[in-house]
Design an enzyme around this catalytic site. Structure first.
Site, mmCIF file in Angstrom:
data_model
loop_
_atom_site.group_PDB
_atom_site.id
_atom_site.type_symbol
_atom_site.label_atom_id
_atom_site.label_comp_id
_atom_site.label_asym_id
_atom_site.label_seq_id
_atom_site.Cartn_x
_atom_site.Cartn_y
_atom_site.Cartn_z
ATOM 1 N N LYS A 265 15.492 -17.720 -31.242
ATOM 2 C CA LYS A 265 14.095 -18.170 -31.299
ATOM 3 C C LYS A 265 13.166 -16.964 -31.454
ATOM 4 C CE LYS A 265 10.200 -20.556 -30.634
ATOM 5 N NZ LYS A 265 9.602 -21.561 -29.796
ATOM 6 N N THR B 135 10.258 -21.144 -24.410
ATOM 7 C CA THR B 135 10.487 -19.886 -25.108
ATOM 8 C C THR B 135 10.336 -18.752 -24.103
ATOM 9 O OG1 THR B 135 9.741 -20.772 -27.204
ATOM 10 C CG2 THR B 135 9.653 -18.378 -26.959
ATOM 11 N N LYS C 227 1.975 -15.239 -26.586
ATOM 12 C CA LYS C 227 3.064 -15.108 -25.614
ATOM 13 C C LYS C 227 4.389 -14.825 -26.337
ATOM 14 C CE LYS C 227 4.933 -18.918 -24.141
ATOM 15 N NZ LYS C 227 6.363 -18.859 -24.519
#
Lengths: 444, 444
Positions: free
Chosen positions: B182, B101, B251
């Site tokens: 995402k 990601t 994150k």
């Protein structure tokens, strides 16, 4: 000392109340004081006051009475519900000053209860104060008073004794509007207190020397009364017992958010400050000075935090991040306070005049508040175009601050919320408008 | 086991990566795996994988390579900057799946770097995954893939091996749009994870039995995938090492807020979640499961928290407060994700189809998301009038929840922010509009 001065009844000898009561003692009044703490009573006696054993006694024979307990619950108990309450002692035609910070609805309920008890002879004044313990001692408090013209006429001399020059504000609208004025002032206070911790936390994490940052901010557009006042205690790490407990400003901000909910008005920054204060409360900081909220942002002792070696350029650049953060938090705080005040029917010019020189003061309010008031008046078409900094510039600068805090892995609660609000306004109106237009986060 | 299956290169044998890599092992592939942790390599060998000593070796001779490290920084090092990087080992014409990601801008920079290095022979696919470690092991992940049609054609079989039925989403727009998809999914995930802790914290402080609340919420409009998933670990107080570390979602949400700032879009709930996660990080919860953020709201062990005796009516009433809280947080999260997705040019129907059954799923999204998409399309005039619950009702109900949390002296970060956003919309459009109209917090 003249003995012709009337004696005064007083209850609530806490940080503020003790200062107020002893101020009267020093001015030559006989002050009969009550507090539930024996230690406070002893201290009061040493300062020349007359301690008494019950609330009723503190009121007996006094034509003037000052109630300075901490909460509405305490006031209710002291005035009415105690076994020997103030109401039983107050002589006919007495003047009762409710100086506690309470919801306006509570102040109104005191008036109703007096009437229901057949004590309409009592002149009630709803008159919360602001300014801190030092000004209480000096009799230079800011006071916001709402009452009938008759009550004001009777009590004004007493209000003047406690307040500084031009610091007594008689608010139109009677009982309740004194408390509402204090409440909107506390919108500023509650946000600025957290802002001081957030700004100092950022400064320290950026490796800046906290003493230098304090000075620079004090001399910049980012100045606020709370920054100047609270950072002295941060620098000394003087949090307990401190001067003003976290629980006090938390109580005040809870009044703000409750009244906002009750009148379906958004106060997102006050709400957020409240949530952070609740977090701090849960970490055990409740009895500590509210300057200790710094530890939510930076939990290493300042004296043990190493400072980075930085070039003068880098110091300036990083200090500017702190200045940008504070200036913009104060800007949106001004918008939140002024728009909530309008919603409540509080005179805006009066709020401005009061707050700008009081604990809620900031240069953002001073510099942009008047334009916001013109915007809120609805009489001026082009106020959104008036521009010292345009919104796009403000957003770019603040985004840099938020990004820096993110890189430091520290929370920046207010900074992020303020940026979000600015971006919301920008989405609706574009970025080519003046900074005062952030008011649009609160109005149609 | 068929030995005609191609061997696969793999790096990043963390919680997710280990599951993905061993899934291929179990399906009969030879998987050459690299990780900087020797313990992970040993565990991988025991599971039938082929551990190798360098990234370069993990790539050599493999026409297909999967990069599943945690961050863009790690990916940059693994693919390009390491002394023996993946790029040196990858054979001509290989297909490289970047499953980490990362910001869309980073995925795009990988394509540019490949070109600059004369390695345009490599087919890059930008394909972050979602679904948790269990689905990684089962090969039923959700995958969001952006790439050239040629690269997709080469890599699709591999993507299908890892993903569940109808869980592979090829996103239009090439490299970057897989990561953007995402990212907007993680808007939902990041908010819902915090919502689960906030809801459980409120439930426990209200004196409710946490097990019963979990069941009731799971059977209500307040269901979310994250609630169902994270509360199992809260009930067992199983936070370390847990399944998904706080640092992972932190994150991800940092990517959301950075990209939002870079494109001047407001994501207030994501920002707020980030600030609370930073607070939790500073309290040492970073390596713990993100379900442990509950301790920000309630820091007494659940098993040691006494439950109040409550009548069935009272249990229902208090449970409804939790349900109202969660339903409305999920509602505004849906608005934040969908409007940010439109801002980025992500196909909204695809996001809806993907998220509703994935880790970002909620009944609020399922029930109101389609109407919000119609609103965002700009082709429908009356979507704001469509109404299951009108905004005034929603505001009244949520204000009750916020008031209850205030009485409990607990922070309710998301609940307060959501109420503030709703009140902002109400101020602009009145309260007699449908709940989907809270989308207006994000659009003109």
């Amino acid at each position: 000392m003249s003995t012709t001065k009337p004696s005064i009844g007083f209850c609530g000898l806490g940080a503020m109340g003790f200062g107020m009561a002893t101020h009267f003692v020093e001015r030559g009044y006989i002050v009969k004081g009550f507090d539930i703490s024996q230690a406070s009573l002893d201290r009061f006696e040493q300062a020349g006051g007359v301690p008494v054993a019950t609330l009723q006694e503190s009121a007996e024979g006094n034509d003037f009475y000052i109630c300075m307990v901490a909460t509405a619950q305490q006031a209710q108990s002291a005035i009415f519900d105690d076994a020997k309450p103030i109401i039983k002692g107050l002589p006919n035609g007495a003047t009762l000053l409710l100086c506690s910070t309470v919801p306006a609805t509570y102040a109104q309920s005191v008036a109703q209860q007096l009437q229901q008890l057949g004590r309409s002879d009592i002149s009630l004044i709803d008159c919360p104060v602001s300014g801190g313990a030092a000004r209480a001692v000096n009799g230079t408090l800011t006071i916001m008073a709402g009452a009938s013209p008759e009550a004001i006429a009777k009590g004004q001399w007493l209000l003047k004794e406690m307040s500084g020059e031009n610091k007594l504000f008689i608010v139109d609208g009677g009982i309740g509007q004194g408390s509402n004025m204090k409440m909107v002032h506390q919108v500023l206070a509650a946000i600025h207190i957290l802002a001081a911790s957030e700004g100092m936390g950022l400064a320290v994490k950026l490796g800046l020397d906290p003493r230098i940052v304090v000075e620079r901010v004090n001399g910049s557009a980012a100045w606020s009364w709370m920054w100047e006042n609270r950072t002295t205690r941060m620098l000394n790490e003087d949090y307990y017992p401190g001067v003003s407990a976290l629980t006090i400003i938390l109580k005040d901000v809870c009044i703000v958010t409750s009244q906002a909910r009750a009148t379906t008005f958004p106060v997102p920054l006050s709400s957020l400050a409240e949530q952070v204060y609740f977090s701090a409360l849960n970490q055990g900081y409740g009895p500590h000075d509210d300057a200790g909220v710094l530890r939510i942002y930076h939990n290493t002792s300042l004296s043990q935090t190493p400072q980075s070696w930085l070039s003068e350029d880098e110091v300036n650049k990083r200090t500017n991040l702190v200045i940008t953060l504070l200036t913009n938090i104060h800007l949106l705080a001004a918008a939140e306070a002024l728009s909530f005040a309008r919603h409540l029917g509080i005179p805006l010019d009066q709020l401005y005049g009061l707050a700008v020189d009081a604990a809620g003061g900031s240069h953002s309010l001073r510099d942009v508040g008047k334009l916001m008031i013109r915007g809120l008046s609805g009489n001026e078409k082009n106020w959104m175009g008036v521009c010292t900094h345009n919104l796009d510039t403000v957003v770019t600068d603040l985004a840099e601050v938020v990004g820096a805090a993110q890189d430091l892995k520290m929370p920046l609660f207010l900074g992020n919320a303020v940026l979000g609000a600015f971006l919301g306004v920008r989405m609706r109106f574009g970025g080519d408008i003046g900074e005062a237009a952030v008011l649009k986060a609160y109005v149609q």
